[in-house]
Design a protein around this motif. Structure first.
Motif, PDB file in Angstrom:
ATOM      1  N   VAL A 232       0.824  -1.246  -0.014  1.00 55.53           N
ATOM      2  CA  VAL A 232       0.165   0.140   0.061  1.00 55.53           C
ATOM      3  C   VAL A 232       0.768   1.075  -0.164  1.00 55.53           C
ATOM      4  O   VAL A 232       0.648   2.257  -0.652  1.00 55.53           O
ATOM      5  CB  VAL A 232      -0.938  -0.007   1.349  1.00 55.53           C
ATOM      6  N   GLY A 233       1.940   1.102   0.936  1.00 52.11           N
ATOM      7  CA  GLY A 233       2.792   2.465   0.880  1.00 52.11           C
ATOM      8  C   GLY A 233       3.491   2.517  -0.478  1.00 52.11           C
ATOM      9  O   GLY A 233       3.554   3.876  -1.036  1.00 52.11           O
ATOM     10  N   GLY A 234       4.067   1.713  -1.098  1.00 48.08           N
ATOM     11  CA  GLY A 234       4.622   1.737  -2.457  1.00 48.08           C
ATOM     12  C   GLY A 234       3.651   2.337  -3.298  1.00 48.08           C
ATOM     13  O   GLY A 234       4.083   2.962  -4.220  1.00 48.08           O
ATOM     14  N   ALA A 235       2.291   1.588  -3.393  1.00 51.35           N
ATOM     15  CA  ALA A 235       1.442   2.136  -4.467  1.00 51.35           C
ATOM     16  C   ALA A 235       1.089   3.545  -4.234  1.00 51.35           C
ATOM     17  O   ALA A 235       1.057   4.566  -5.339  1.00 51.35           O
ATOM     18  CB  ALA A 235      -0.043   1.368  -4.279  1.00 51.35           C
ATOM     19  N   THR A 236       0.844   4.309  -3.094  1.00 48.93           N
ATOM     20  CA  THR A 236       0.559   5.372  -2.710  1.00 48.93           C
ATOM     21  C   THR A 236       1.625   6.387  -3.056  1.00 48.93           C
ATOM     22  O   THR A 236       1.650   7.546  -3.765  1.00 48.93           O
ATOM     23  CB  THR A 236       0.406   5.499  -1.356  1.00 48.93           C
ATOM     24  N   ALA A 237       2.824   6.271  -2.580  1.00 51.59           N
ATOM     25  CA  ALA A 237       3.949   6.902  -2.815  1.00 51.59           C
ATOM     26  C   ALA A 237       4.124   7.121  -4.488  1.00 51.59           C
ATOM     27  O   ALA A 237       4.652   7.974  -4.891  1.00 51.59           O
ATOM     28  CB  ALA A 237       5.202   6.269  -2.351  1.00 51.59           C
ATOM     29  N   GLY A 238       4.120   5.842  -5.252  1.00 49.18           N
ATOM     30  CA  GLY A 238       4.549   5.638  -6.556  1.00 49.18           C
ATOM     31  C   GLY A 238       3.291   6.529  -7.245  1.00 49.18           C
ATOM     32  O   GLY A 238       3.692   7.374  -8.368  1.00 49.18           O
ATOM     33  N   MET A 239       2.136   6.557  -6.910  1.00 42.05           N
ATOM     34  CA  MET A 239       0.951   7.309  -7.754  1.00 42.05           C
ATOM     35  C   MET A 239       1.417   8.810  -7.506  1.00 42.05           C
ATOM     36  O   MET A 239       1.071   9.464  -8.322  1.00 42.05           O
ATOM     37  CB  MET A 239      -0.159   7.020  -6.944  1.00 42.05           C
ATOM     38  N   MET A 240       1.712   9.229  -6.318  1.00 41.50           N
ATOM     39  CA  MET A 240       1.585  10.628  -5.924  1.00 41.50           C
ATOM     40  C   MET A 240       2.920  11.101  -6.635  1.00 41.50           C
ATOM     41  O   MET A 240       2.923  12.147  -7.393  1.00 41.50           O
ATOM     42  CB  MET A 240       2.184  10.966  -4.294  1.00 41.50           C
ATOM     43  N   ALA A 241       4.241  10.294  -6.873  1.00 42.27           N
ATOM     44  CA  ALA A 241       5.451  10.582  -7.629  1.00 42.27           C
ATOM     45  C   ALA A 241       5.100  10.831  -9.098  1.00 42.27           C
ATOM     46  O   ALA A 241       5.559  11.628  -9.895  1.00 42.27           O
ATOM     47  CB  ALA A 241       6.389   9.963  -7.236  1.00 42.27           C
ATOM     48  N   ALA A 242       4.112   9.755  -9.568  1.00 46.95           N
ATOM     49  CA  ALA A 242       4.001   9.637 -11.013  1.00 46.95           C
ATOM     50  C   ALA A 242       3.291  11.036 -11.428  1.00 46.95           C
ATOM     51  O   ALA A 242       3.527  11.301 -12.622  1.00 46.95           O
ATOM     52  CB  ALA A 242       3.311   8.424 -11.473  1.00 46.95           C
ATOM     53  N   ILE A 243       2.301  11.335 -10.611  1.00 44.80           N
ATOM     54  CA  ILE A 243       1.585  12.569 -11.257  1.00 44.80           C
ATOM     55  C   ILE A 243       2.415  13.809 -11.013  1.00 44.80           C
ATOM     56  O   ILE A 243       2.359  14.499 -12.141  1.00 44.80           O
ATOM     57  CB  ILE A 243       0.304  12.804 -10.186  1.00 44.80           C
ATOM     58  N   LEU A 244       3.179  13.776  -9.953  1.00 44.27           N
ATOM     59  CA  LEU A 244       4.165  15.214  -9.967  1.00 44.27           C
ATOM     60  C   LEU A 244       5.185  15.381 -11.250  1.00 44.27           C
ATOM     61  O   LEU A 244       5.668  16.342 -11.600  1.00 44.27           O
ATOM     62  CB  LEU A 244       4.576  15.383  -8.760  1.00 44.27           C
ATOM     63  N   THR A 245       5.701  14.337 -11.579  1.00 43.86           N
ATOM     64  CA  THR A 245       6.707  14.099 -12.576  1.00 43.86           C
ATOM     65  C   THR A 245       6.367  13.917 -14.057  1.00 43.86           C
ATOM     66  O   THR A 245       7.208  13.898 -14.764  1.00 43.86           O
ATOM     67  CB  THR A 245       7.718  13.278 -11.883  1.00 43.86           C
ATOM     68  N   SER A 246       5.159  14.057 -14.086  1.00 47.84           N
ATOM     69  CA  SER A 246       4.610  13.555 -15.465  1.00 47.84           C
ATOM     70  C   SER A 246       5.077  14.457 -16.543  1.00 47.84           C
ATOM     71  O   SER A 246       5.530  14.153 -17.860  1.00 47.84           O
ATOM     72  CB  SER A 246       2.887  13.484 -15.795  1.00 47.84           C
ATOM     73  N   PRO A 247       5.140  15.892 -16.441  1.00 44.19           N
ATOM     74  CA  PRO A 247       5.714  16.778 -17.442  1.00 44.19           C
ATOM     75  C   PRO A 247       6.949  16.391 -18.066  1.00 44.19           C
ATOM     76  O   PRO A 247       7.275  16.619 -19.101  1.00 44.19           O
ATOM     77  CB  PRO A 247       5.514  18.016 -17.002  1.00 44.19           C
ATOM     78  N   PHE A 248       7.917  15.875 -17.119  1.00 46.03           N
ATOM     79  CA  PHE A 248       9.092  15.458 -17.510  1.00 46.03           C
ATOM     80  C   PHE A 248       9.291  14.406 -18.446  1.00 46.03           C
ATOM     81  O   PHE A 248      10.079  14.172 -19.448  1.00 46.03           O
ATOM     82  CB  PHE A 248      10.228  15.438 -16.428  1.00 46.03           C
ATOM     83  N   ASP A 249       8.184  13.366 -18.262  1.00 45.66           N
ATOM     84  CA  ASP A 249       8.090  12.185 -18.853  1.00 45.66           C
ATOM     85  C   ASP A 249       7.560  12.622 -20.202  1.00 45.66           C
ATOM     86  O   ASP A 249       7.878  11.761 -21.323  1.00 45.66           O
ATOM     87  CB  ASP A 249       6.902  11.173 -18.416  1.00 45.66           C
ATOM     88  N   VAL A 250       6.554  13.526 -20.573  1.00 43.43           N
ATOM     89  CA  VAL A 250       6.211  14.153 -22.015  1.00 43.43           C
ATOM     90  C   VAL A 250       7.325  14.429 -22.666  1.00 43.43           C
ATOM     91  O   VAL A 250       7.364  14.212 -23.792  1.00 43.43           O
ATOM     92  CB  VAL A 250       5.234  15.009 -21.856  1.00 43.43           C
TER      93      VAL A 250
END
Length: 321
Positions: free
Chosen positions: A227-245
């Protein structure tokens, strides 16, 4: 309890790579959809100033860029379009380079992180310095990015287009001849800006949860790690999406004439161009499949890693008791 560093190198590899191989297979379809959405936006942006491109009559653009330019899909629409138009197997396009980089990337990332964190004295302290996990996670991810960036670029190129392996080899050769071996690290800086903050956010959040468990006199459970990994991963993925684009924008240009123009742009300029053409939403295109991919991947990775370490610690304790 046996210290973290008493695991042998092979035990660390086994603990970290098992989850990587598992998640690589099950999350590749979401990666393909994400890359296609980002590449679709890039192609449509390039055609804004040229109506002929939309009708596939223009010669000013890259020929390979004209495939699929007339359609516009959301995440689910893209998923269905790929499965119907190119076959379900296309959803696993790029799986071979994904598997190729999964083990070295994960082994470097997790073992370096654990090693740096242990040597920093964090685990023997009161664990209140939340800056240390962020610093260690960012440092470990930097090393992993340097190691696997060329493979990541090849995978992105494969997933963005339906070209053959021969075309891919030609694109790599053309890039190397034009710009040298440095061209294989194209997209390195946006990839770094995507992955280093991701790791800093991820490990800060996860270690905070782990600290709570330790203060309660217990080790973190597999469910808590998941659960901790999923929550942390989701938050980080949203915040860093512009760089992924931006990373996808640059890496899909491998071997194409438009790469020369993009090389002159800084990361900020590239993001500004995306916003000017597509609005702020353009920086978050592909975010949904990325979050859907990263959330379970982070959960499976950290839970299997913690479970694997616990198993080997117990095994080592039995051998030396």
């Amino acid at each position: 309890m046996v210290g973290e560093l008493t695991l042998t190198p092979w035990q660390q590899i086994a603990a970290s790579s098992s989850g990587a191989l598992l998640t690589s297979f099950f999350t590749t379809p979401f990666d393909v959809v994400k890359v296609r959405l980002q590449a679709q936006q890039k192609l449509r942006s390039a055609a804004v100033s040229c109506l002929l491109c939309v009708h596939k009559l223009c010669m000013c653009s890259v020929p390979s860029a004209q495939q699929g330019i007339t359609g516009r899909y959301g995440s689910m629409g893209m998923f269905v379009n790929i499965a119907r138009g190119e076959g379900p197997q296309t959803l696993w396009r790029g799986l071979s380079p994904t598997l190729l980089m999964a083990v070295p990337s994960t082994v470097i990332y997790y073992t370096v992180y654990d090693g740096i964190l242990e040597r920093s004295g964090y685990s023997k302290s009161d664990r209140t310095n939340h800056f240390l996990p962020a610093l260690c996670g960012g440092s470990a991810r930097t090393m992993a990015v340097v190691a696997v960036c060329p493979i990541e670029m090849v995978r992105t190129k494969m997933q963005a287009q339906t070209s053959s392996y021969g075309d891919l080899v030609w694109a790599v050769r053309r890039a190397v001849l034009a710009d040298g071996l440095a061209s294989l690290w194209r997209g390195f800086f946006p990839m770094l800006w995507r992955d280093v903050p991701f790791s800093a956010i991820y490990w800060t959040f996860y270690e905070a949860q782990k600290t709570r468990a330790i203060r309660e006199g217990r080790t973190i459970s597999t469910v808590e790690a998941f659960v901790g990994g999923a929550t942390a991963g989701m938050m980080a993925a949203i915040l860093t999406s512009p760089f992924d684009v931006v990373k996808t924008y640059w890496q899909v240009e491998l071997g194409e004439s438009s790469a020369a123009e993009s090389r002159r742009l800084s990361l900020i300029q590239a993001m500004r161009n995306i916003v000017q053409v597509n609005g702020w939403r353009g920086l978050f295109v592909g975010m949904v499949p990325r979050v859907v991919k990263v959330t379970p991947a982070c959960a499976v990775m950290i839970s299997t890693y913690e479970t694997g370490k616990a198993f080997f610690h117990q095994l080592n304790g039995q051998q030396y008791s």
